[in-house]
Design a protein around this motif. Structure first.
Motif: not given
Length: 575
Positions: A445, A450, A499, A541
């Protein structure tokens, strides 16, 4: 031609900055520049941008204003006109506080846009870029490659560091590392105060072989600096000699039409990659070189270049934190040119440079002043590369591991995953004893999408060191690592990032992970059908919506790390 002391309408422009005499843009610009004290004779000269990322925020940039003033004088003495322009000044240690660290890498691209907006908007003829902290040099090179005007990169030097009362050396890396030992009792607040007071004793960039010094050296290997100017002590006489020589170099480059895209060729990138491997440079050189190559319009896979040259190029230098030597000893031994000299016939000598000479001509004049510091290829510091690109079922796009030149560490590791979606959670688990020897921390992440602009993954790595778990716990992350991080087995910048659709985003606690650095692989030991099911069923995402914040704009337009995390493509509507 002149009539009654004034230019004559219809005079043909000689430089791209020249405007047709008598036009509205010529007249209004003449009014603006006459107000600055310029004359018609000045307006016919090469017009050069002095790109200054000066900032009072950090010592990396605090000495640049006097340098900019001297560069301007040098340009004027060489027959040009200098215009100082300012850019954003990204600095890791300070700007990583906000946006979960995202302003640091994204600042590189913002800096490149700063330069483009002014130099391309005003149609200036060339530029001298004052290179300082980690992101300024790649941002400047990206802008140079993008707008393709003659450019000289002028490295402005590294800071000096200090000593504690017991004589122990201390620099910013030690402060960063030891600060993560506080909660484990390895250091006190008083210790940190003493260290931080002694760590930096002059302006300039971090004194180890981190990203800043690595990128300065890489810029020289690309041919974009004056010869023999990296690395250099900030405000030293060698630095000032280069400053005073910059004007003649850039004016000559403009008049000769020596543009970055004639210098930034595949051969130049090969020389840069070999040099990065030979100096055991920062892993961040990989994505920065990829970004510069893309801005230069090259269909070049820099990651593959690192993989290729890792088979034959070993560390010829070992500067802290990669080995015992200081950056001062490395400079005194001959610096970047001495490294290129020791690389011998591996260097592609036909690559041209900003001065017009070839790399072979530069290297022929080079001197290796201490072959114990910058070694010949026949006697490297170790028998393995220290920038290792890995691939595998957990990193099909790539990941990067940084190894030391003088430290034995495991080359293989296998264990169960401990998954974290942010750095504070990982640090808390380390501090509470929730991470145990044999575990593989998966920290995701933090990639460019992300965590827009990339999050910093260094602190969990240093927390492991504070907990005595270095080498006993591996780390796999899509986040960015400081160029000074060199502890244990850490696979950074994994792609695809968590992500995006891919294996990293679906790793579960307890999944077994295998790392083999000799085979250059990192594998998720999960059945292929199960892995495909997880990826297929995972919620996508969601990037930020219509926010106008810089990081939201960045997240909507950034490309993956194997493309340098440059801003293009994704921001455009698709058919």
């Amino acid at each position: 031609m002149e009539q009654n002391g004034h230019p004559v309408a219809g005079d043909a422009p000689a430089l791209r900055s020249d405007l047709p005499v008598g036009t509205p843009r010529w007249a209004t610009r003449r009014a603006q520049w006459f107000a600055l004290g310029l004359t018609d004779a000045d307006l016919a000269k090469p017009k050069i941008a002095v790109v200054n990322s000066s900032s009072g925020l950090a010592p990396c940039f605090s000495h640049l204003d006097p340098i900019a003033a001297e560069v301007k004088r040098s340009i004027e003495a060489a027959g040009g006109v200098a215009f100082e322009i300012r850019t954003v000044a990204p600095t890791d240690f300070l700007m990583s506080r906000g946006g979960s660290g995202g302003y640091v890498l994204s600042g590189r691209d913002l800096l490149a846009a700063d330069i483009e907006a002014v130099v391309e908007g005003a149609q200036l003829d060339g530029m001298v870029c004052l290179a300082s902290c980690d992101k300024t040099t790649p941002g400047q090179l990206m802008a140079a490659a993008r707008i393709d005007v003659p450019t000289l990169v002028l490295p402005c030097g590294y800071q000096s560091s200090g000593h504690l009362d017991n004589g122990e050396h201390v620099d910013i890396e030690e402060v960063f590392l030891k600060s993560n030992h506080l909660k484990f009792g390895g250091v006190t607040v008083e210790d940190l105060c003493r260290m931080s007071e002694r760590a930096i004793t002059s302006p300039g960039v971090c004194s180890g072989m981190g990203t800043a010094n690595s990128m300065h050296i890489v810029a020289e290997a690309l041919g974009m600096t004056l010869p023999g100017t990296t690395p250099v002590r900030a405000n030293s006489e060698p630095m000032w000699r280069a400053v005073r020589a910059s004007g003649e170099t850039i004016v000559n480059a403009v008049l000769a039409g020596r543009r970055p895209r004639t210098i930034l060729t595949p051969d130049a990138f090969a020389n840069a990659v070999m040099t990065a491997l030979a100096i055991s440079g920062s892993i961040n050189t990989v994505k920065h070189l990829q970004a510069i190559a893309r801005e230069a319009g090259l269909d070049l896979d820099v990651y593959a270049l690192f993989e290729h040259y890792a088979d034959t190029i070993r560390p010829l230098a070992a500067v802290r934190p990669n080995g015992p030597d200081t950056i001062e000893r490395f400079e005194d031994a001959g610096g970047a040119l001495a490294v290129l000299k020791q690389l011998g016939d591996a260097v592609i000598g036909s690559a041209v440079t900003i001065t017009g000479e070839t790399m072979a001509e530069r290297v022929a004049r080079a001197e290796v002043r201490d072959a114990t510091v910058i070694r010949p290829r026949s006697n490297p510091y170790c028998d393995h590369p220290t920038i290792v690109v890995v691939r595998g079922t957990l990193a099909p796009g790539a990941g990067i591991v940084k190894l030391s030149a003088d430290e034995d560490r495991p080359m293989t590791f296998e264990g169960p995953a401990r998954v974290f979606d942010d750095a504070p959670s990982a640090i808390a688990a380390i501090e509470s004893g929730g991470v145990r020897p044999g575990d593989v921390i998966v920290l995701r992440g933090l990639g460019p999408v992300g965590n827009p602009g990339m999050g910093m993954a260094s602190q969990p790595v240093f927390a492991l060191d504070g907990a005595g778990l270095t080498g006993k716990v591996a780390v796999i992350t899509d986040g960015q690592l400081s160029g000074l991080v060199n502890k244990g087995i850490v696979v950074g910048e994994v792609s695809p990032e968590g992500a995006l659709p891919g294996p990293l985003g679906v790793v579960a606690d307890g999944d077994r992970i295998a790392i083999d650095l000799r085979a250059r692989r990192v594998d998720l030991l999960v059945d292929e059908a199960e892995l495909e099911r997880r990826i297929r069923e995972r919620e996508p995402h969601r990037t930020p919506g219509d926010s106008s914040s810089w990081l939201s704009v960045y997240a909507r337009s950034v490309e993956p790390l194997p493309r340098g995390a440059t801003l293009r493509g994704n921001a455009l509507p698709t058919a």
